[in-house]
Design an enzyme around this catalytic site. Sequence first.
Site, mmCIF file in Angstrom:
data_model
loop_
_atom_site.group_PDB
_atom_site.id
_atom_site.type_symbol
_atom_site.label_atom_id
_atom_site.label_comp_id
_atom_site.label_asym_id
_atom_site.label_seq_id
_atom_site.Cartn_x
_atom_site.Cartn_y
_atom_site.Cartn_z
ATOM 1 N N GLU A 212 -8.525 14.455 -1.309
ATOM 2 C CA GLU A 212 -9.642 14.475 -0.353
ATOM 3 C C GLU A 212 -10.958 14.067 -1.007
ATOM 4 O OE1 GLU A 212 -9.564 14.976 2.856
ATOM 5 O OE2 GLU A 212 -7.503 15.668 3.113
ATOM 6 N N ASP A 213 -10.985 12.911 -1.638
ATOM 7 C CA ASP A 213 -12.220 12.341 -2.183
ATOM 8 C C ASP A 213 -12.739 13.020 -3.443
ATOM 9 O OD1 ASP A 213 -12.740 10.124 -0.692
ATOM 10 O OD2 ASP A 213 -13.652 11.267 0.934
ATOM 11 N N ALA A 214 -12.016 14.024 -3.946
ATOM 12 C CA ALA A 214 -12.492 14.645 -5.186
ATOM 13 C C ALA A 214 -12.188 13.718 -6.357
ATOM 14 C CB ALA A 214 -11.816 15.989 -5.389
#
Length: 594
Positions: A212-214
């Site tokens: 998730e975009d981390a």
Amino acid sequence: MFFNGRYIGAVKNNKDFVAEVRKLRRKGGLPGDLSVRSFGTAGEVVISTEIGRVLRPLIVVEDGKSKLTEEVEKELEEGESTWQDLIDRGIIEYVDASEEEDALVALEKDDITEKSTHLEVDIIDIFGLITGLVPFCNHDQSSRLNKGSKTLKQSLGIYAANYLTRLDTDVSILHYPQKPIVRSFIYDTLDIYPAGQNLVVAVMPYEGYNVEDAIVLNKASVDRGMGRSTYFRPYKSTERHYAGGLKDEIVVPDKDVSGYRTEESYKYLEDDGIAFVEAAVNSGDVIIGKTTPPKFLSEAKDISLQSKKEGSTPVRQEESGTVDAVFVTVDGEGNKIAQVRLRDLRIPEPGDKYSAPHGQKGVIGMIAKSEDIPFTASGIRPDLIFNPHNIPGRKSIGYLIELLAGKTGALTGKIIDGTAFCGDKVDYFEEQLRRLGFSYDGKEVMYNGITGRRMDVRIYIGNMYYLKLKYMVNNRIHARASGKVALLTRQPIEGRARGGALRLGEMEQQALVGHGASLLLKERYDSDKTTMYLCTKCGGVGYEDVIRNKIVCSNCGGIEAFPVEVSYAFKLLVDELLGLHISTSFELKNKFDK
Ligand SMILES: [Zn+2]
């Protein structure tokens, strides 16, 4: 015919008139920023010379031919002509948004048709200055570029070379900013201060810490100074003058001053009432001590001894730092001003925001130990691990190309031209990588840092210009137990700076309902509970008569009113309705009855 919105007359043939005006303007007979357009069924002609209109330069095309001929281009190359000459000769003209409606602009010379009126000076113009900085941005989706140019504005770097003598609010300085290896022609033209770092990026998942975009950072890189920044916050206090010769005083407050804090909180103040440079201060510590005279004379009479009040400036809640600089000066009215700048070292930590200029922003999910990070056959461990799932949905191909270009640049020791449309091509990078003994596609065999096992697939790894954004966990993190409430509504106050509570809103309420956590829900919404006395006879609101020890209805005078627990905000609503002459009545029912 309208001139700057005012009716000035009429013309017979509007089309010819507009063409004539434009011709005259190109010859220099009219101001270059004058725009003229004819539209609508009435054929009104609108001429505008107002300030504040955005104009952009375009090459004039006449009879399907660009006025910027090869001869003119030659003159430019030899320095015989300048930009101004082109404008004077009517080769380039400035067009505003209104006149642009009439224009058919060709992107390139080959696109010119019979109908074309203008030619773009260069295709990169369609991106604008900020987006034009993004390398290979012509390969990205436009919505991603909008996001990317927003993150460019939020990136940390050196915002001004004289930052040490300035007092700006909410600014940061990146400790080791670098110029990008892959950059657009616009970057060198603007010659801006760097605002990012060239990192080694591996595109692969990492133990679920970059979902998730981390992103996952390498601890060793962070320890070596990657992404390190300093946050500055100025504090200010003024010695004001009041009527009657009274004035504030910047001093260490005496103990008899009303509102005196603890002795401990003044410990960093020197004799001049200002904290010393390099003092390590925490929230609540006073950095500028001040006393103010009583505001009203009556106040002075009541507390004749404690005539002065405390007016010091403490460090903001949940913030800390080191006193970086102290400035003492006077303002326009001659009042003494003391300004203290606090500095706080910010080392990257989970939750800090990072971004590539292609609209691929994300927060740090983990700072992994260097020895656990996968490594290539030559022993390279990436600084940053980016999740491959962020690519297909967003179609940010520019990201992939920049990674490959960065790798080529780092290995060849050359700056790569990443200008949109006309920069270096992927074929060139592939050829260079092959020549250096690397795989042409940028992929490499990598080994798991934890098990040491060779990975089944080859990993796409390269160099990329990454930006640290100004949103850091340290500025946002907040929690509280009990605390202040607003006087009017008796509900907890909002905002981190004031020590406010975290809102349990409508959606959070629904989540608790969904979990069946009814007692928790009741507890959360009880924070402003109060008791109302409701009459069973008329439904009016009553009160408790303490002297007669009875509950009385103020509407009908009956004595059969019962206490009901409601939120104070609801009681406030009933009272405000009453103020609008709207009576509210209640029907009481035994809560155990079905
Ligand atoms: Zn009643």
